[in-house]
Design a protein around this motif. Structure first.
Motif, PDB file in Angstrom:
ATOM      1  N   PHE B 689       0.839  -1.196   0.000  1.00 29.38           N
ATOM      2  CA  PHE B 689       0.000   0.000   0.000  1.00 29.38           C
ATOM      3  C   PHE B 689       0.872   1.243   0.000  1.00 29.38           C
ATOM      4  N   LEU B 690       1.883   1.241   0.845  1.00 28.91           N
ATOM      5  CA  LEU B 690       2.743   2.422   0.943  1.00 28.91           C
ATOM      6  C   LEU B 690       3.427   2.691  -0.383  1.00 28.91           C
ATOM      7  N   LEU B 691       3.941   1.612  -0.990  1.00 28.25           N
ATOM      8  CA  LEU B 691       4.643   1.766  -2.266  1.00 28.25           C
ATOM      9  C   LEU B 691       3.712   2.369  -3.309  1.00 28.25           C
ATOM     10  N   CYS B 692       2.504   1.830  -3.381  1.00 27.00           N
ATOM     11  CA  CYS B 692       1.586   2.265  -4.420  1.00 27.00           C
ATOM     12  C   CYS B 692       1.073   3.665  -4.136  1.00 27.00           C
ATOM     13  N   LEU B 785       0.817  -5.786 -15.955  1.00 32.63           N
ATOM     14  CA  LEU B 785       0.228  -4.452 -15.853  1.00 32.63           C
ATOM     15  C   LEU B 785       1.306  -3.390 -15.795  1.00 32.63           C
ATOM     16  N   ILE B 786       2.352  -3.680 -15.031  1.00 35.14           N
ATOM     17  CA  ILE B 786       3.373  -2.653 -14.837  1.00 35.14           C
ATOM     18  C   ILE B 786       4.281  -2.541 -16.037  1.00 35.14           C
TER      19      ILE B 786
ATOM     20  N   LEU C  88      -4.659  -3.141  -6.527  1.00 37.28           N
ATOM     21  CA  LEU C  88      -3.856  -1.967  -6.174  1.00 37.28           C
ATOM     22  C   LEU C  88      -3.024  -1.533  -7.368  1.00 37.28           C
ATOM     23  N   VAL C  89      -2.391  -2.497  -7.993  1.00 35.30           N
ATOM     24  CA  VAL C  89      -1.559  -2.171  -9.145  1.00 35.30           C
ATOM     25  C   VAL C  89      -2.424  -1.709 -10.310  1.00 35.30           C
ATOM     26  N   ALA C  94      -3.978   2.569 -13.716  1.00 35.64           N
ATOM     27  CA  ALA C  94      -5.075   3.359 -14.261  1.00 35.64           C
ATOM     28  C   ALA C  94      -4.815   4.831 -13.995  1.00 35.64           C
ATOM     29  N   TYR C  95      -4.301   5.116 -12.804  1.00 35.93           N
ATOM     30  CA  TYR C  95      -4.008   6.504 -12.487  1.00 35.93           C
ATOM     31  C   TYR C  95      -2.905   7.031 -13.390  1.00 35.93           C
TER      32      TYR C  95
END
Lengths: 140, 800, 112
Positions: B689-692, B785-786, C88-89, C94-95
């Motif tokens: 969460f922190l990373l994102c 995705l990344i 989350l990813v 998306a952002y």
């Protein structure tokens, strides 16, 4: 993210060693005590995550030349392949067996095929968790 | 495995092999390899003729889902054999023809793979004894037909025609499936033979007639019977070999086969007799009527196919009356119609196949199929003309061609039916020969159009794209063989009749194979002869005066056609479903969640209240220690606080508080494995969460309207309450014993003292394996995705 | 104890639903995370709480707590981690692509 914090780096190195040991212990003891493939894998993964956080990701990926995607794939493969082995002995898919052996140093030890399966699960967990964290932190 | 089961499967295997083979063979046309399959199957099947004509049948079963009564069981009798021989025989000829017809720019592996797929499916239809297996193959023929019609998918009309045929035939197929299931409900078996044996007990069953009409729906849609005939003309967008094979010789005969196969089951009733006969006759008339006005040769042939299919269909209807009489001279009298139907089934495949191939040759050599641009081709394509003449004259029912024989029998059968003493035929029976004769006159007219408009008259070479010459010899072999058959059957009809038609008759009308007549071309000055002569005279006059009475066709307004109805129905369906869907599919995620939770509250909560399952009983509770109470309180506060915080970091921390508190709860509840896992996972999740969130925007105040907020809060509270009530009710009442004590034997069964671990690794190992697979997929998903961004290649520094 | 935990589950569920229904994608993700917490607790309490000792046969106790819910939850925890990580990813990407985390602005084009 470039972090240059000597204390963090030093402490984390020591901590990672402890976590690794603990993770492997958890993995091996899983059959009779709390632990097992998932937990062991997660603890080991968290050690890697700590390394990534305390050092920058380039340094770590140079020091540990592993492709964690492949590790996770290998894990799934091991879990699946170990499950098919019983079929060659006329047993149903995924039958596990175990036995007790007298080993030189450990004494009477239980060896179970489920350990191989668990190792596959653990590898998957390590691979996936590290891969996720690594992908995000590397992306900027 | 039985050879016949293999015969069904071989085309599928061959179809699967084609893509690999295609790469290996280089320049050689793949069609030559494909040709081996139908030829070999034809020979295998033909070797069965002596057995079958002696009255034997062959059955074999391969278990599929025996617990549901669904087995891959096949059954070869005379009826199946005729169809199977047609499928493989015509298949060989068509493939040979297509080798020369298709251009090297067409995608040959696709074409032949689809064709083989069709062949296997079609063999499956005619050989299956099990209704559900038959259904599966039935739909497979629809699908392969769809693929073949859309073979030139870059054309709009091809796609339209393919869609139309699929929609109509699959619609009928669904109806047929419902009919099959009704039959199963009645008789408790899926086997056609078993149903036929026991159906007599169920004729009063409430489902008997619904099942009959649903099965007929399937048959009529597949065989392009009125008013479902509209898909066949549009299917002519397929390459001509396909039209010759699927849409005249085989696939459209599947419906007729179905009617024949079900005659022992439903035949002998008034409803079956009239429905099949009348639908067939109307189709016969309407098809021939529409065929006359066509200017495209293939469209003309399509309507003529519809008409001829109607003819065969009506004959099967008339023949079913024989079952009412049973074994006897009356039965034999009406059974003649069925014999004629089988005879015409074979004849139609020969002459229509030849005609399609002729039209294909004309199209191929001249570049058009429009009869307004054709004419006088006899001097350029004399061989083709001969085949065209043989095919057309046979279709018109002229002597010295096989069509004459079956047409005469058709008249005999229609006259017999007119005087049928049952089914109240006395009142309306006269209609049968009248419609039959009128339609035959029109048939004569369009047959003349095919021959004379194309090949006689003034050549209009200026209107043609190419100078016409005879095609390569390979293209002429198939129509030549068919033409020989047309003439050969006329001179030796009983060879066919004794060896193939007689056993087939036994398949349609059980026990009446002996009633098969001896086919003769000449039986004196009977009414049938006068009918034929009348056709030639009146038909000749009508052909000569065609341009004077052609105005009749403009009397039917275009908006009233079935095509228009179909198009409007489809457009309306699309519009309405669009409106309906966009009404609730708003593209806004919270709306979807709102639907889900409202539904959950209404259904789950409603069930709880209305079934009286709601019960609350605290007596079974474990005691609460003060610090436990405190912990739970902290968690509740943390949870509610998340709703109000504005800072991202605080919300993550509060989530962390929840997660770690749960770990403590796990410890309190004697779950060490869970506590460990939860601790580590919570840590990793928080890091994640922190990373994102490092990259994500600051939380903003939710700018949603006040009433939306109230609505959301209401849904949330209702959802929470429902969960509480359900959980309390579940906890209070135990409906059955817990199975958990079984797992306490884990040491004996799995050699582990940690029960949780034994469940994960051993008792439920399969779950665990799939779970790690899910994890793996999620990991790959995150990576993809990344790494893969729009327009950018993934970085290369990953692989070391 | 069970009633208390069930009430806690109710509160967590209500909070999760409210978050999931909000417009910001970040809150939706938080909501799903809380949702999985609620479900884990629910499954555990359904098996009965504190009915025996830890499910390790080495303890050689009279009775053990129900191990089956624990095994289910262990699986569920790991899966929910994977799902949380994935969405989350997804939100993060998306952002990056769209420049917003507002679901209202992420609505698809209306012509489909």
């Amino acid at each position: 993210m470039k972090i240059n914090d000597v204390i963090l780096k030093t402490v984390s190195k020591a901590a990672v060693l402890i976590i690794f040991t603990f993770g492997i212990y958890l993995f091996l003891s899983g059959h009779n005590e709390p632990g097992g493939g998932f937990i062991g894998g997660l603890v080991l993964a968290s050690a890697f995550v700590l390394l990534f956080l305390s050092h920058d990701s380039e340094t770590i990926s140079d020091a540990i030349p592993l492709d964690f995607k492949k590790i996770s794939a290998l894990g799934v493969l091991i879990a699946f392949a170990s499950s098919t082995v019983p079929m060659f002995f006329g047993q149903p898919f995924m039958s596990q067996s175990f036995g007790y052996f007298d080993l030189p140093i450990f004494g009477k030890t239980e060896l179970a095929t489920v350990t191989v399966f668990e190792a596959g699960v653990a590898l998957t967990v390590i691979g996936v968790v590290v891969n996720i964290i690594f992908s995000i932190s590397e992306d900027e | 495995m039985h050879l016949l089961i293999l015969a069904i499967l071989i085309p599928f295997f061959a179809a699967a092999l084609i893509p690999f083979l295609y790469r290996r063979i280089g320049k050689l046309n793949i069609g030559w390899f494909v040709l081996i399959v139908p030829l070999a199957l034809f020979i295998i099947l033909a070797m069965r003729i002596p057995d079958i004509s002696a009255g034997d049948t062959i059955a074999a079963t391969l278990e599929w889902i025996p617990s549901l009564g669904i087995n891959f069981s096949i059954y070869l009798d005379g009826l199946s054999l005729i169809l199977a021989l047609l499928i493989t025989g015509m298949g060989s000829l068509v493939i040979l023809y297509s080798i020369y017809y298709l251009s090297p720019y067409d995608s040959l592996p696709h074409f032949y793979a689809y064709l083989l797929l069709f062949m296997g499916a079609m063999l499956g239809v005619v050989l299956s004894d099990n209704l559900l297996v038959l259904y599966v193959f039935w739909e497979l023929t629809s699908i392969s037909s769809f693929l073949l019609i859309a073979f030139w998918f870059h054309r709009k009309n091809s796609r339209y025609g393919a869609q139309k045929s699929l929609l109509i035939t699959v619609f009928g197929g669904f109806g047929m499936l419902a009919g099959f299931i009704m039959l199963h409900t009645m008789t408790d078996t899926f086997s056609v033979r078993e149903i036929a044996a026991s159906i007599s007990q169920y004729t009063d069953h409430a489902l008997f007639y619904p099942a009959m009409f649903l099965v007929l729906l399937g048959a009529f849609t597949k065989s392009a019977q009125f008013p479902f005939h509209i898909w066949l003309p549009d299917a002519m967008e397929a390459p001509t070999p396909v039209s010759a094979y699927l849409h005249s010789a085989t696939m459209v005969k599947a419906g007729i086969y179905l009617v024949a196969r079900f005659t022992p089951i439903f035949g002998g009733t008034s409803a079956w007799f009239w429905t099949v006969t009348l639908v067939g006759l109307v189709t016969l008339f309407w098809g021939s009527f529409c065929a006359v006005r066509q200017t495209d040769l293939k469209a003309l042939l399509a309507y003529s196919t519809i008409s001829q299919l109607g003819l065969i269909m009506s004959l099967f209807g008339m023949g079913s009356a024989a079952l009412y009489f049973g074994d006897g001279s009356d039965g034999a009298l009406y059974g003649l119609a069925t014999f004629a139907a089988l005879f015409h089934l074979v004849n139609h495949s020969t002459f229509k196949g030849a005609l399609f191939m002729v039209v294909g040759i004309v199209d191929h050599q001249v570049g058009t199929r429009d009869i307004r641009r054709l004419g006088g081709l006899i001097s350029f394509l004399p061989i083709t003309f001969t085949f065209a003449m043989i095919g057309s004259f046979s279709m018109a029912g002229l002597p010295f061609f096989n069509g004459f024989l079956s047409k005469e029998m058709f008249f005999t059968a229609s006259l017999n039916s007119a005087s049928l003493p049952i089914f109240s035929a006395g009142t309306w029976g006269w209609l049968i020969p009248v419609i039959a004769w009128t339609a035959s006159v029109l048939t004569f007219v369009y047959c003349m159009i095919i021959v004379f408009r194309t090949f006689l008259g003034q050549p209009q070479l200026k209107k043609l794209d190419k100078k016409p010459v005879e095609p390569p010899i390979g293209m002429l072999i198939s129509p030549a063989i068919l033409s020989l058959l047309i003439v050969g059957i006329f001179f030796a009809p009983n060879l066919l009749g004794d060896h193939l038609l007689r056993p087939a008759l036994g398949g349609v009308l059980p026990g009446m194979a002996g009633a098969a007549p001896h086919i003769t071309a000449w039986h004196g000055f009977q009414p049938e002869l006068w009918m034929t002569l009348g056709i030639i005279v009146i038909g000749g006059i009508l052909y000569a005066t065609l341009r004077y009475w052609k105005k009749v066709y403009s009397l039917i307004p275009d908006t009233w056609t079935f095509n228009n109805l179909y198009n409007r129905f489809l457009a309306g369906l699309e519009n309405n479903s669009n409106t309906l869907t966009s009404f609730y599919m708003t593209g806004y995620l919270p709306h979807y969640f709102a639907y889900i939770f409202t539904f959950f509250v209404l259904v789950a909560g409603g069930t709880l209240v209305f079934t009286g399952a709601l019960s609350i009983d605290f007596s079974n509770d474990a005691p609460v220690k003060p610090y436990e109470f405190l912990l739970v309180l902290v968690m509740m506060i943390a949870a509610v606080a998340i709703l109000f915080v504005r800072s991202r970091l605080t919300s993550i921390l509060l989530n962390g508080v929840l997660g770690f508190s749960i770990a403590i709860l796990f410890v309190l509840f004697r779950a060490p494995d869970l506590a460990l896992t939860q601790l580590v996972i919570e840590t990793v999740t928080t890091v994640l969460f922190l990373l994102c969130f490092y990259f994500l925007p600051e939380l903003k105040k939710d700018r949603i309207p006040r009433n939306a907020k109230i609505r959301n809060a209401a849904i949330a509270i209702a959802g929470g309450t429902t969960v509480v009530l359900i959980a309390l009710s579940v906890h209070s009442g135990k409906l059955f014993e817990s199975i958990s004590s079984y797992f306490e034997n884990s040491y004996e069964l799995a050699g582990g003292k940690n029960i949780v671990n034994a469940i994960l690794g051993d008792f439920r190992g399969f779950d665990t394996m799939l779970e790690s697979l899910v994890l793996f997929i999620a990991g790959i998903g995150v990576y993809t995705l990344i790494r893969i961004k729009s327009g950018k290649e993934p970085k290369k520094n990953e692989d070391k | 104890m069970e009633t208390l935990i069930i009430l806690l589950v109710g509160v967590l569920t209500a909070v999760a639903i409210y978050l999931v229904l909000s417009k910001s994608l970040i809150r939706v993700i938080l909501g799903t995370a809380i949702f999985s917490h609620a479900v884990h607790l629910l499954i555990l309490s359904m098996g009965g709480l504190k009915k025996g000792t830890v499910p390790l046969l080495g303890e050689e106790a009279e009775s053990y707590v129900d191990a089956l819910p624990q095994a289910l939850i262990l699986t569920a925890i790991v899966i929910s981690f994977a799902v949380t990580a994935f969405i989350l990813v997804l939100a993060f990407r998306a952002y990056q692509e769209l420049g917003t985390d507002d679901l209202e602005e992420m609505r698809g084009v209306n012509d489909e």
